[in-house]
Motif scaffolding. Sequence first.
Motif, PDB file in Angstrom:
ATOM      1  N   LEU A  66       0.826  -1.209   0.000  1.00 26.09           N
ATOM      2  CA  LEU A  66       0.000   0.000   0.000  1.00 26.09           C
ATOM      3  C   LEU A  66       0.860   1.260   0.000  1.00 26.09           C
ATOM      4  O   LEU A  66       0.592   2.212  -0.752  1.00 26.09           O
ATOM      5  CB  LEU A  66      -0.916  -0.003   1.222  1.00 26.09           C
ATOM      6  N   ALA A  67       1.915   1.275   0.816  1.00 19.20           N
ATOM      7  CA  ALA A  67       2.794   2.442   0.880  1.00 19.20           C
ATOM      8  C   ALA A  67       3.473   2.686  -0.457  1.00 19.20           C
ATOM      9  O   ALA A  67       3.579   3.832  -0.922  1.00 19.20           O
ATOM     10  CB  ALA A  67       3.843   2.244   1.976  1.00 19.20           C
ATOM     11  N   GLY A  68       3.937   1.606  -1.102  1.00 16.65           N
ATOM     12  CA  GLY A  68       4.585   1.766  -2.393  1.00 16.65           C
ATOM     13  C   GLY A  68       3.623   2.239  -3.461  1.00 16.65           C
ATOM     14  O   GLY A  68       3.909   3.199  -4.199  1.00 16.65           O
ATOM     15  N   ARG A  69       2.470   1.602  -3.562  1.00 17.93           N
ATOM     16  CA  ARG A  69       1.512   1.948  -4.615  1.00 17.93           C
ATOM     17  C   ARG A  69       0.954   3.347  -4.430  1.00 17.93           C
ATOM     18  O   ARG A  69       0.631   4.027  -5.409  1.00 17.93           O
ATOM     19  CB  ARG A  69       0.375   0.928  -4.638  1.00 17.93           C
ATOM     20  N   ALA A  70       0.836   3.790  -3.174  1.00 16.29           N
ATOM     21  CA  ALA A  70       0.320   5.135  -2.922  1.00 16.29           C
ATOM     22  C   ALA A  70       1.215   6.206  -3.531  1.00 16.29           C
ATOM     23  O   ALA A  70       0.757   7.312  -3.846  1.00 16.29           O
ATOM     24  CB  ALA A  70       0.175   5.368  -1.420  1.00 16.29           C
ATOM     25  N   HIS A  71       2.480   5.872  -3.706  1.00 16.75           N
ATOM     26  CA  HIS A  71       3.428   6.844  -4.248  1.00 16.75           C
ATOM     27  C   HIS A  71       4.008   6.409  -5.595  1.00 16.75           C
ATOM     28  O   HIS A  71       5.041   6.918  -6.028  1.00 16.75           O
ATOM     29  CB  HIS A  71       4.539   7.089  -3.231  1.00 16.75           C
ATOM     30  N   GLY A  72       3.353   5.438  -6.238  1.00 18.05           N
ATOM     31  CA  GLY A  72       3.703   5.070  -7.609  1.00 18.05           C
ATOM     32  C   GLY A  72       4.997   4.309  -7.771  1.00 18.05           C
ATOM     33  O   GLY A  72       5.631   4.385  -8.828  1.00 18.05           O
ATOM     34  N   ILE A  73       5.418   3.567  -6.740  1.00 17.60           N
ATOM     35  CA  ILE A  73       6.638   2.777  -6.891  1.00 17.60           C
ATOM     36  C   ILE A  73       6.310   1.293  -6.847  1.00 17.60           C
ATOM     37  O   ILE A  73       5.329   0.873  -6.238  1.00 17.60           O
ATOM     38  CB  ILE A  73       7.702   3.137  -5.832  1.00 17.60           C
ATOM     39  N   ASP A  74       7.156   0.497  -7.491  1.00 14.20           N
ATOM     40  CA  ASP A  74       6.973  -0.946  -7.517  1.00 14.20           C
ATOM     41  C   ASP A  74       7.299  -1.561  -6.159  1.00 14.20           C
ATOM     42  O   ASP A  74       8.033  -0.978  -5.356  1.00 14.20           O
ATOM     43  CB  ASP A  74       7.877  -1.581  -8.577  1.00 14.20           C
ATOM     44  N   VAL A  75       6.776  -2.761  -5.935  1.00 13.76           N
ATOM     45  CA  VAL A  75       7.066  -3.498  -4.708  1.00 13.76           C
ATOM     46  C   VAL A  75       7.364  -4.945  -5.088  1.00 13.76           C
ATOM     47  O   VAL A  75       6.561  -5.600  -5.758  1.00 13.76           O
ATOM     48  CB  VAL A  75       5.897  -3.446  -3.702  1.00 13.76           C
ATOM     49  N   ILE A  76       8.542  -5.437  -4.674  1.00 14.91           N
ATOM     50  CA  ILE A  76       9.002  -6.781  -5.016  1.00 14.91           C
ATOM     51  C   ILE A  76       8.887  -7.687  -3.798  1.00 14.91           C
ATOM     52  O   ILE A  76       9.342  -7.336  -2.704  1.00 14.91           O
ATOM     53  CB  ILE A  76      10.470  -6.761  -5.505  1.00 14.91           C
ATOM     54  N   ASP A  77       8.289  -8.849  -3.973  1.00 18.27           N
ATOM     55  CA  ASP A  77       8.098  -9.810  -2.888  1.00 18.27           C
ATOM     56  C   ASP A  77       9.437 -10.435  -2.475  1.00 18.27           C
ATOM     57  O   ASP A  77      10.392 -10.479  -3.248  1.00 18.27           O
ATOM     58  CB  ASP A  77       7.132 -10.902  -3.353  1.00 18.27           C
ATOM     59  N   SER A  78       9.464 -10.949  -1.263  1.00 18.22           N
ATOM     60  CA  SER A  78      10.682 -11.496  -0.666  1.00 18.22           C
ATOM     61  C   SER A  78      11.115 -12.815  -1.310  1.00 18.22           C
ATOM     62  O   SER A  78      10.343 -13.479  -2.014  1.00 18.22           O
ATOM     63  CB  SER A  78      10.453 -11.711   0.827  1.00 18.22           C
ATOM     64  N   VAL A  79      12.340 -13.207  -1.010  1.00 17.13           N
ATOM     65  CA  VAL A  79      12.859 -14.495  -1.482  1.00 17.13           C
ATOM     66  C   VAL A  79      12.129 -15.648  -0.817  1.00 17.13           C
ATOM     67  O   VAL A  79      11.585 -15.522   0.289  1.00 17.13           O
ATOM     68  CB  VAL A  79      14.370 -14.629  -1.213  1.00 17.13           C
ATOM     69  N   PHE A  80      12.131 -16.783  -1.503  1.00 13.84           N
ATOM     70  CA  PHE A  80      11.645 -18.048  -0.946  1.00 13.84           C
ATOM     71  C   PHE A  80      12.870 -18.937  -0.802  1.00 13.84           C
ATOM     72  O   PHE A  80      13.514 -19.276  -1.794  1.00 13.84           O
ATOM     73  CB  PHE A  80      10.610 -18.683  -1.884  1.00 13.84           C
ATOM     74  N   ASN A  81      13.210 -19.291   0.436  1.00  3.97           N
ATOM     75  CA  ASN A  81      14.520 -19.884   0.710  1.00  3.97           C
ATOM     76  C   ASN A  81      14.707 -21.315   0.204  1.00  3.97           C
ATOM     77  O   ASN A  81      15.816 -21.690  -0.189  1.00  3.97           O
ATOM     78  CB  ASN A  81      14.783 -19.855   2.219  1.00  3.97           C
ATOM     79  N   ASP A  82      13.657 -22.116   0.204  1.00  3.37           N
ATOM     80  CA  ASP A  82      13.799 -23.532  -0.172  1.00  3.37           C
ATOM     81  C   ASP A  82      13.579 -23.688  -1.676  1.00  3.37           C
ATOM     82  O   ASP A  82      12.488 -24.023  -2.129  1.00  3.37           O
ATOM     83  CB  ASP A  82      12.797 -24.384   0.613  1.00  3.37           C
ATOM     84  N   PHE A  83      14.637 -23.447  -2.463  1.00  2.00           N
ATOM     85  CA  PHE A  83      14.470 -23.484  -3.911  1.00  2.00           C
ATOM     86  C   PHE A  83      14.232 -24.898  -4.441  1.00  2.00           C
ATOM     87  O   PHE A  83      13.906 -25.083  -5.613  1.00  2.00           O
ATOM     88  CB  PHE A  83      15.667 -22.846  -4.625  1.00  2.00           C
TER      89      PHE A  83
END
Length: 300
Positions: free
Chosen positions: A187-204
């Motif tokens: 929400l904070a990112g989208r409110a100001h027009g910036i992208d948001v990238i989800d975290s890593v998933f450790n167990d590849f």
Amino acid sequence: MIALTDIKSASFHIRRSILSVPAGNTRALEKVHGLDCDAAIFDLEDSVAPEKKAEARENLRRLFKENPLKGREAIIRINPLETEFGKADMDLVTEVSPDIVLIPKVEHMSQVQAVADILSEAGAPDHLAIWAMIETPKGILNAPAIAPVDERLQCFVVGLNDLRKETGVLPQLGRAYLVPWLMQIVLAGRAHGIDVIDSVFNDFSDGEAFEAECAQGRAMGFSGKMLIHPAQIEPANRHFGPDPQAVEEAEAVIAAFAEPGAQHLNIINLNGKMVERLHLVEAEKLAATARIIAARKRTP
């Protein structure tokens, strides 16, 4: 309609898959050129031991000079400025001029502003962007204030390993107790027009669980996912990329608004559904994204 040239501009980026590559691993640095990730994070922070930091910087200096990454965003993750490695990392950034500098463990707007000031003072090009990792409780609470701090800031990247460590939340499939915090960052990112990238998933090695987390992240509004292994690239690209059916529907919306008599309408009837002009903007963006991805696949 959004033209292919317009969507290639600095204001638009495809960020489905962001692969983290240890800057101390020369073999991994060489391999990234043949991978289908949308961006690569060349990491000088967590993946590099203190005694190897200088060597890792030299690896990147050589990479950017002799064999720079082409067609995708090149990101350097620095060590925090307050550490003994931060200044040397920023000296490297201003020298080799990657597309992006990624700041870890951002908790206050002053951390972003300090990096922005260094870039400006060094005469770095305006298109050299800043990304901020949000990976602590203070970072999440302050995300609404951090997001608009400087025009170079283009993206938040979530870091859950540190967040789990600091909060005591256990790593569980579905991330039930983390979802409210993740949505605050989105929400904070989208409110100001910036992208948001989800975290890593450790167990590849757990492909099924990774796919489920990608689907969850896409549904939550993330732009893409930070990755730790090349095997995660294809699923991330698939889940965060344009759905073929959605692209087909987008093309239909574009065609409908292009019909004579519809070009000046704000609402049209398309196959029994009321479609507003605001949907046309999204349709054009989706269709153009699909064209760029297809064109990149055709390019050797």
